[in-house]
Structure formats: structure tokens, C-alpha cells
Design a protein around this motif. Structure first.
Motif, PDB file in Angstrom:
ATOM      1  N   ALA A 155      16.634  -1.659 -88.061  1.00  0.00           N
ATOM      2  CA  ALA A 155      15.370  -2.374 -88.240  1.00  0.00           C
ATOM      3  C   ALA A 155      15.291  -3.694 -87.479  1.00  0.00           C
ATOM      4  O   ALA A 155      14.205  -4.100 -87.090  1.00  0.00           O
ATOM      5  N   GLY A 156      16.419  -4.379 -87.258  1.00  0.00           N
ATOM      6  CA  GLY A 156      16.364  -5.664 -86.575  1.00  0.00           C
ATOM      7  C   GLY A 156      16.605  -6.830 -87.516  1.00  0.00           C
ATOM      8  O   GLY A 156      16.776  -6.663 -88.722  1.00  0.00           O
ATOM      9  N   GLY A 211      14.584  -4.707 -95.658  1.00  0.00           N
ATOM     10  CA  GLY A 211      13.891  -5.070 -96.892  1.00  0.00           C
ATOM     11  C   GLY A 211      12.422  -5.367 -96.664  1.00  0.00           C
ATOM     12  O   GLY A 211      11.571  -4.985 -97.485  1.00  0.00           O
ATOM     13  N   ARG A 212      12.119  -6.053 -95.584  1.00  0.00           N
ATOM     14  CA  ARG A 212      10.716  -6.382 -95.296  1.00  0.00           C
ATOM     15  C   ARG A 212       9.913  -5.122 -94.963  1.00  0.00           C
ATOM     16  O   ARG A 212       8.746  -4.995 -95.365  1.00  0.00           O
ATOM     17  N   VAL A 213      10.543  -4.194 -94.243  1.00  0.00           N
ATOM     18  CA  VAL A 213       9.874  -2.919 -93.959  1.00  0.00           C
ATOM     19  C   VAL A 213       9.584  -2.183 -95.251  1.00  0.00           C
ATOM     20  O   VAL A 213       8.494  -1.629 -95.448  1.00  0.00           O
ATOM     21  N   ARG A 214      10.536  -2.170 -96.175  1.00  0.00           N
ATOM     22  CA  ARG A 214      10.321  -1.480 -97.450  1.00  0.00           C
ATOM     23  C   ARG A 214       9.207  -2.125 -98.255  1.00  0.00           C
ATOM     24  O   ARG A 214       8.385  -1.433 -98.849  1.00  0.00           O
ATOM     25  N   VAL A 256      15.452   2.937 -98.122  1.00  0.00           N
ATOM     26  CA  VAL A 256      16.478   2.363 -97.261  1.00  0.00           C
ATOM     27  C   VAL A 256      17.794   3.053 -97.578  1.00  0.00           C
ATOM     28  O   VAL A 256      18.175   3.189 -98.746  1.00  0.00           O
ATOM     29  N   GLY A 257      18.478   3.527 -96.537  1.00  0.00           N
ATOM     30  CA  GLY A 257      19.727   4.248 -96.725  1.00  0.00           C
ATOM     31  C   GLY A 257      20.899   3.582 -96.047  1.00  0.00           C
ATOM     32  O   GLY A 257      20.788   3.109 -94.912  1.00  0.00           O
ATOM     33  N   TYR A 273      19.040 -14.368 -91.784  1.00  0.00           N
ATOM     34  CA  TYR A 273      18.247 -13.364 -91.078  1.00  0.00           C
ATOM     35  C   TYR A 273      18.269 -12.005 -91.781  1.00  0.00           C
ATOM     36  O   TYR A 273      18.064 -10.970 -91.164  1.00  0.00           O
ATOM     37  N   VAL A 274      18.555 -12.036 -93.076  1.00  0.00           N
ATOM     38  CA  VAL A 274      18.616 -10.804 -93.863  1.00  0.00           C
ATOM     39  C   VAL A 274      17.775 -10.963 -95.119  1.00  0.00           C
ATOM     40  O   VAL A 274      17.885 -11.966 -95.828  1.00  0.00           O
TER      41      VAL A 274
END
Length: 354
Positions: free
Chosen positions: A66-67, A108-111, A118-119, A170-171
Motif C-alpha cells: 500500500a505504501g 489502515g487508511r485504505v481499509r 488487510v492480510g 508513517y504507519v
């Protein structure tokens, strides 16, 4: 083209390689039908970007990695998805190769934006609380103890032990919804994607093999130009370099079933067996260098400073200096497991040829 004993390695991501040479971000690319490569920038890093892969599904897309969790990275990811004809809300799942921030940070932000699952591999999932959560104090103390055993001077000890704290910013921690184990087939309609556990760079590192399309998504396990950092640290496990070399043999055996390798950085390539052979050769040479140097530089710290690096030791600082110490220690631990060196019991450890 780089030749290896197992055959040639050649670049298939030509635009990506050109961008790498020109020090610019590569384009979003349609790699093949239903598969996109999206470069996502990494702040203040010589790696410059991570390659996120978007796999088209009947009802959206799934991502491999994801980045970093920065606004620039988020913008690059959303724009890349738009180029492919999607929005973040279309993401159904994020398969994370490993929990380093450039691969896991935005999951996490994508979710949150999409409801995607998320896997992670269980071995990396188990590290999350200490790395990014409430257990970080114990993790830091563990690093202090390890670095002291390595002979790191007291005036550098705290700097090096806390060198990764800023990276944690950054996480956006995302406990996995799905644990992905070795051999698991991912629930992605239209894809035959299976997980390959490849510990070394992290204990739970995963590659993903698409048998029908003859592709390997290699994360940081195999990169076309550089060697991934394999180091002993507070979360690495006992002998990560041995794990890495064993894992290289596993993926190298897939070469005859592959047309292309899609790594997490740099550019796509073919000729996996040649690259695996080169990586093993690199570490064999490094093991010989370290074994010879033990006679004049007996602590891990002294050894690290005495070795050859990509730039002079005096120009290496902070997290990169800590990574170098961890990498040297990984080679010493492997030599120890092979009976070629042994360490003293006192602090700091002193290494001698056996």
C-alpha cells in the motif's frame, strides 16, 4: 543484461528502469490484462518509491502492498487507481508482503476508506503491538541491550536504538483481518494467487505466486539491483540470514514457472534463478570477508566499521548505521551456526574464528 550461472537476468520494466536512472517517479503501468503497477513515493529514502500492484476483480481491485502513510503517498495511490479506472472505495483487499512502513503503512487508511480486508503473515502480525503499539518501550530496551552486546559506544547507543521511531509515524496500525500462511490461495476471483512464506527481510515476509499468469510478486525478498537488508534485531528471529538463504532457494525453484518478477522496488525483471544465484553469491563473499576480519575487529561494532559499504562508514548515520550493525550481526550468527566463529559470554560479545 547481467549473466548468472543459472541463465541471464533481463529487465522487463523498461520504463521503470529508465525512470530509476533518471531519478524520477516511474509511470503507472498496465502490466498485463487486469494488472497495474502504481509507484508510491517514499519520503527521504534512497529507494524513492514502493511499487503497489492493483489486481482487477469482478467487483473492484485488490492491492499487493500500500505504501507509506503520507499525504503524498495517498495522492499517488489514489491517482494511480484512477488511471486504472478505480477509486479507493473499490479496493476489496490489501495483501501486505511485510510490515515495514513502505509496504504496510497505508493499509489502515485504505481499509478505513473502503472497508477492504488487510492480510498479513502471522509471524509479522505478531510483531505489530511492539513495533507500532503499546509495546514499543520494551522493544527499544531490547534494542539497547542488543546494541550494547554488539559493542556500540554509549554515546551512540540511544541514537541508534531509537533510530526507527520516526519511521513509525508513517504507519496507521491496522490489525490484520486475515492471516495469510504459506501455501494459502487468496480469495480473489479470476486469480490463482498463492502465498509463499519467505522469511529473512522480516519474519513473516510473503511473496505471491500467480501460477496461470506465470508471475511472482516478490516484495523485498528479491529485487533486481540491490540486496535487501537482512539483520539481527529485537524482532528478527534467531538466524534471519539462514532463513533468507533457504527462502531464496524456494523461490528460485519457481523460475521455470515464471515469465516475470514484480518486485516491491526498482523495476520488473525476468531470470529469477540468475538473481537468486547472484544474491547467494553476494552473501557468500560477505561471509568470507567477515570471517577474515574477525581476527582484527573482534566486536560486531568494530567489524561493521571495518567492512566495505556502498559509501564510507563516516557518511553512514542513524537508522542506516543501525541497519549495518544488524546486517553484520546476521552474518556472524550464520557463521556461528556453521561452526566457523564463536562468541564470548561477556558484554560486548567478542568474536573469534573457530
Amino acid at each position: 543484461m547481467t549473466a548468472g550461472s543459472a541463465g541471464p537476468l533481463w529487465v522487463t520494466g523498461v520504463k521503470q528502469q529508465r525512470a530509476w536512472v533518471e531519478n524520477v517517479l516511474p509511470p503507472v503501468e498496465r502490466v498485463q490484462q487486469g494488472l497495474w503497477s502504481i509507484p508510491v513515493p517514499i519520503p527521504d529514502s534512497p529507494l524513492r518509491y514502493v511499487l503497489v500492484y492493483a489486481l482487477e476483480l469482478d467487483d473492484g481491485v485488490a492491492l499487493i502492498d500500500a505504501g507509506w502513510d503520507t499525504d503524498d503517498a495517498w495522492q499517488a495511490l489514489t491517482q494511480g487507481l484512477a488511471t486504472a479506472g478505480y477509486v479507493v472505495a473499490d479496493v476489496r483487499g490489501v495483501m501486505v508482503t511485510h510490515i515495514h512502513p513502505d509496504h504496510y503503512g497505508l493499509a489502515g487508511r485504505v481499509r478505513e476508506a473502503s472497508g477492504a480486508w488487510v492480510g498479513l503473515h502471522p509471524d509479522d502480525a505478531a510483531l505489530l503491538p511492539a513495533r507500532y503499539g503499546a509495546g514499543i518501550t520494551d522493544l527499544l530496551e531490547g534494542m539497547v541491550a542488543l546494541l550494547r552486546n554488539c559493542g556500540v559506544p554509549e554515546d551512540e547507543l540511544r541514537v541508534l536504538s531509537g533510530a526507527s521511531l520516526q519511521i513509525a509515524d508513517y504507519v496507521r496500525q491496522a490489525e490484520p483481518d486475515r492471516l495469510i500462511r504459506d501455501g494459502d490461495r487468496l480469495p480473489l476471483p479470476g486469480w490463482d494467487l498463492r502465498a509463499v512464506h519467505t522469511p529473512g527481510h522480516s519474519p513473516g515476509h510473503l511473496c505471491f505466486h500467480e501460477h496461470r499468469r506465470r508471475l511472482l510478486f516478490s516484495g523485498d525478498h528479491v529485487l533486481p539491483r540491490i540486496t535487501p537488508n537482512i539483520g539481527v534485531h529485537a524482532q528478527s528471529g534467531g538466524n534471519p540470514l539462514a532463513d533468507f538463504i533457504d527462502s531464496l532457494a524456494r523461490v528460485g525453484a519457481l523460475d521455470s514457472h515464471l515469465d516475470e518478477v514484480l518486485p516491491g522496488h526498482e523495476y520488473r525483471f525476468a531470470g529469477l534463478a540468475a538473481r537468486v544465484s547472484a544474491l547467494v553469491g553476494h552473501h557468500d563473499a560477505r561471509l568470507q570477508e567477515i570471517h577474515a576480519a574477525v581476527t582484527t575487529a573482534p566486536t560486531t561494532w568494530e567489524l561493521t566499521a571495518a567492512l566495505s559499504w556502498s559509501r564510507p562508514w563516516q557518511q553512514i548515520s542513524g537508522f542506516m548505521r543501525r541497519a549495518a550493525v544488524a546486517e553484520t550481526l546476521a552474518h556472524l550468527v550464520l557463521l556461528e551456526s556453521r561452526g566457523r566463529v564463536r562468541r564470548s559470554r561477556e558484554t560486548p560479545w567478542h568474536w573469534v574464528q573457530h
